[in-house]
Design a protein around this motif. Structure first.
Motif, PDB file in Angstrom:
ATOM      1  N   ARG A 237      32.746  73.012 -53.548  1.00  0.00           N
ATOM      2  CA  ARG A 237      31.529  72.989 -54.383  1.00  0.00           C
ATOM      3  C   ARG A 237      31.411  74.271 -55.196  1.00  0.00           C
ATOM      4  NH1 ARG A 237      29.220  70.878 -49.774  1.00  0.00           N
ATOM      5  NH2 ARG A 237      28.262  72.868 -49.255  1.00  0.00           N
ATOM      6  N   GLU A 238      31.676  75.414 -54.569  1.00  0.00           N
ATOM      7  CA  GLU A 238      31.590  76.700 -55.269  1.00  0.00           C
ATOM      8  C   GLU A 238      32.610  76.774 -56.402  1.00  0.00           C
ATOM      9  OE1 GLU A 238      31.954  79.803 -52.330  1.00  0.00           O
ATOM     10  OE2 GLU A 238      30.135  79.158 -51.306  1.00  0.00           O
TER      11      GLU A 238
ATOM     12  N   TYR B  11      34.428  63.950 -58.545  1.00  0.00           N
ATOM     13  CA  TYR B  11      34.525  63.355 -59.888  1.00  0.00           C
ATOM     14  C   TYR B  11      33.274  63.670 -60.717  1.00  0.00           C
ATOM     15  CZ  TYR B  11      38.974  60.931 -59.973  1.00  0.00           C
ATOM     16  OH  TYR B  11      40.320  60.655 -60.037  1.00  0.00           O
ATOM     17  N   ASN B  12      32.115  63.677 -60.085  1.00  0.00           N
ATOM     18  CA  ASN B  12      30.895  64.010 -60.831  1.00  0.00           C
ATOM     19  C   ASN B  12      30.935  65.463 -61.307  1.00  0.00           C
ATOM     20  OD1 ASN B  12      29.958  61.426 -60.540  1.00  0.00           O
ATOM     21  ND2 ASN B  12      28.525  61.906 -58.891  1.00  0.00           N
ATOM     22  N   ALA B  13      31.463  66.353 -60.474  1.00  0.00           N
ATOM     23  CA  ALA B  13      31.612  67.754 -60.886  1.00  0.00           C
ATOM     24  C   ALA B  13      32.589  67.859 -62.057  1.00  0.00           C
ATOM     25  CB  ALA B  13      32.084  68.609 -59.708  1.00  0.00           C
ATOM     26  N   LEU B  14      33.669  67.087 -61.996  1.00  0.00           N
ATOM     27  CA  LEU B  14      34.631  67.045 -63.103  1.00  0.00           C
ATOM     28  C   LEU B  14      33.930  66.585 -64.380  1.00  0.00           C
ATOM     29  CD1 LEU B  14      37.714  67.066 -64.049  1.00  0.00           C
ATOM     30  CD2 LEU B  14      37.634  64.616 -63.545  1.00  0.00           C
ATOM     31  N   LEU B  15      33.152  65.530 -64.273  1.00  0.00           N
ATOM     32  CA  LEU B  15      32.447  65.000 -65.441  1.00  0.00           C
ATOM     33  C   LEU B  15      31.403  65.992 -65.972  1.00  0.00           C
ATOM     34  CD1 LEU B  15      32.132  61.297 -64.311  1.00  0.00           C
ATOM     35  CD2 LEU B  15      33.346  62.116 -66.346  1.00  0.00           C
ATOM     36  N   ARG B  16      30.704  66.690 -65.086  1.00  0.00           N
ATOM     37  CA  ARG B  16      29.727  67.708 -65.543  1.00  0.00           C
ATOM     38  C   ARG B  16      30.452  68.819 -66.300  1.00  0.00           C
ATOM     39  NH1 ARG B  16      27.460  66.549 -60.427  1.00  0.00           N
ATOM     40  NH2 ARG B  16      28.480  68.363 -59.509  1.00  0.00           N
ATOM     41  N   THR B  17      31.673  69.133 -65.879  1.00  0.00           N
ATOM     42  CA  THR B  17      32.470  70.142 -66.585  1.00  0.00           C
ATOM     43  C   THR B  17      32.775  69.656 -67.998  1.00  0.00           C
ATOM     44  OG1 THR B  17      33.430  70.836 -64.485  1.00  0.00           O
ATOM     45  CG2 THR B  17      34.555  71.559 -66.491  1.00  0.00           C
TER      46      THR B  17
ATOM     47  N   PRO C 168      39.238  70.210 -44.994  1.00  0.00           N
ATOM     48  CA  PRO C 168      38.444  70.506 -46.187  1.00  0.00           C
ATOM     49  C   PRO C 168      37.280  71.451 -45.928  1.00  0.00           C
ATOM     50  CG  PRO C 168      38.862  68.159 -46.013  1.00  0.00           C
ATOM     51  CD  PRO C 168      39.318  68.778 -44.725  1.00  0.00           C
ATOM     52  N   ASP C 169      37.146  72.398 -46.826  1.00  0.00           N
ATOM     53  CA  ASP C 169      36.018  73.312 -46.829  1.00  0.00           C
ATOM     54  C   ASP C 169      35.134  72.895 -48.000  1.00  0.00           C
ATOM     55  OD1 ASP C 169      34.211  75.409 -47.202  1.00  0.00           O
ATOM     56  OD2 ASP C 169      35.655  76.928 -46.557  1.00  0.00           O
ATOM     57  N   ALA C 170      34.207  71.977 -47.721  1.00  0.00           N
ATOM     58  CA  ALA C 170      33.378  71.383 -48.770  1.00  0.00           C
ATOM     59  C   ALA C 170      32.587  72.443 -49.535  1.00  0.00           C
ATOM     60  CB  ALA C 170      32.445  70.341 -48.164  1.00  0.00           C
TER      61      ALA C 170
ATOM     62  N   VAL D 292      33.568  76.375 -62.346  1.00  0.00           N
ATOM     63  CA  VAL D 292      34.305  75.668 -63.397  1.00  0.00           C
ATOM     64  C   VAL D 292      33.333  74.942 -64.330  1.00  0.00           C
ATOM     65  CG1 VAL D 292      35.943  73.795 -63.821  1.00  0.00           C
ATOM     66  CG2 VAL D 292      36.417  75.467 -62.061  1.00  0.00           C
ATOM     67  N   GLU D 293      32.312  74.301 -63.751  1.00  0.00           N
ATOM     68  CA  GLU D 293      31.295  73.626 -64.564  1.00  0.00           C
ATOM     69  C   GLU D 293      30.602  74.634 -65.477  1.00  0.00           C
ATOM     70  OE1 GLU D 293      28.370  71.224 -62.442  1.00  0.00           O
ATOM     71  OE2 GLU D 293      29.898  70.860 -60.903  1.00  0.00           O
ATOM     72  N   GLU D 294      30.206  75.753 -64.881  1.00  0.00           N
ATOM     73  CA  GLU D 294      29.524  76.826 -65.610  1.00  0.00           C
ATOM     74  C   GLU D 294      30.365  77.284 -66.810  1.00  0.00           C
ATOM     75  OE1 GLU D 294      28.955  80.924 -63.795  1.00  0.00           O
ATOM     76  OE2 GLU D 294      27.305  79.783 -62.892  1.00  0.00           O
ATOM     77  N   LEU D 295      31.660  77.432 -66.586  1.00  0.00           N
ATOM     78  CA  LEU D 295      32.574  77.893 -67.628  1.00  0.00           C
ATOM     79  C   LEU D 295      32.965  76.770 -68.600  1.00  0.00           C
ATOM     80  CD1 LEU D 295      34.954  80.072 -65.409  1.00  0.00           C
ATOM     81  CD2 LEU D 295      33.114  80.888 -66.915  1.00  0.00           C
TER      82      LEU D 295
END
Length: 184
Positions: free
Chosen positions: A99-100, A132-138, A93-95, A105-108
């Motif tokens: 994240r990037e 999952y938090n990034a998914l939810l922020r999206t 994994p390249d964390a 995706v969140e931004e869009l």
């Protein structure tokens, strides 16, 4: 620029005599194009690699993923990220790259891409609370409520944290959306 031209000349010479078809040298040229934000040339070079019988490695796919990520071309990011993950038996994994990807995706507010990223990361056995938090922020940015997030987190053995609970609370007041096929 002179050094890059010289590197291309050396690559062309190497390409003419090499029987190894090693991707490491080709990936250096590919990375140079991507670092110079010349994706069209990078893609042309990648096609040249393929025509010459140089099989792409995980690094090749990752470089192309990063190049398209810089341009925020998320369909291409997904395409090449899937190839990155599936090109090896165990993806390292390249964390930072993950994240990037989610940051863009969140931004869009692109929930379809966010969900497809989750599926790809699940395949790579790299799913955690932060993802999952990034998914939810999206979903928050899209103004939509995701379905069965808590159940999916449980299935993935991912523990909710304070941010997860807050985001679920925010999205619970939004318009319901369907879970895309193949996600649950």
């Amino acid at each position: 620029m002179d050094e890059f031209g010289e590197a291309m000349n050396l690559f062309t010479e190497w390409e003419a005599v090499s029987v190894t078809k090693d991707t490491r040298i080709a990936n250096l040229i590919l990375a140079a194009y991507i670092n110079k934000n010349e994706m069209e040339k990078a893609v042309d070079f990648h096609n040249r690699m393929m025509q010459k019988g140089i099989s792409p490695s995980c690094t090749t796919w990752e470089l192309l993923t990063r190049g398209y990520l810089k341009q925020k071309e998320m369909d291409k990011v997904l395409e090449f990220f899937k190839k990155t993950v599936t090109s090896v038996s165990k993806w390292d994994p390249d964390a930072k790259m993950v994240r990037e990807m989610y940051h863009v995706v969140e931004e869009l507010g692109d929930i379809q891409v966010a969900e497809q990223l989750l599926v790809t990361l699940r395949h790579a056995k790299y799913v955690n609370t932060g993802i999952y938090n990034a998914l939810l922020r999206t979903y928050v940015n899209a103004g939509k409520m995701p379905m069965i997030v808590a159940e999916r987190m449980k299935k993935d053995n991912v523990v909710m944290d304070e941010e997860t609970q807050k985001l679920i609370g925010i999205t619970s007041k939004m318009t319901v959306t369907e879970v895309p096929n193949g996600v649950a």
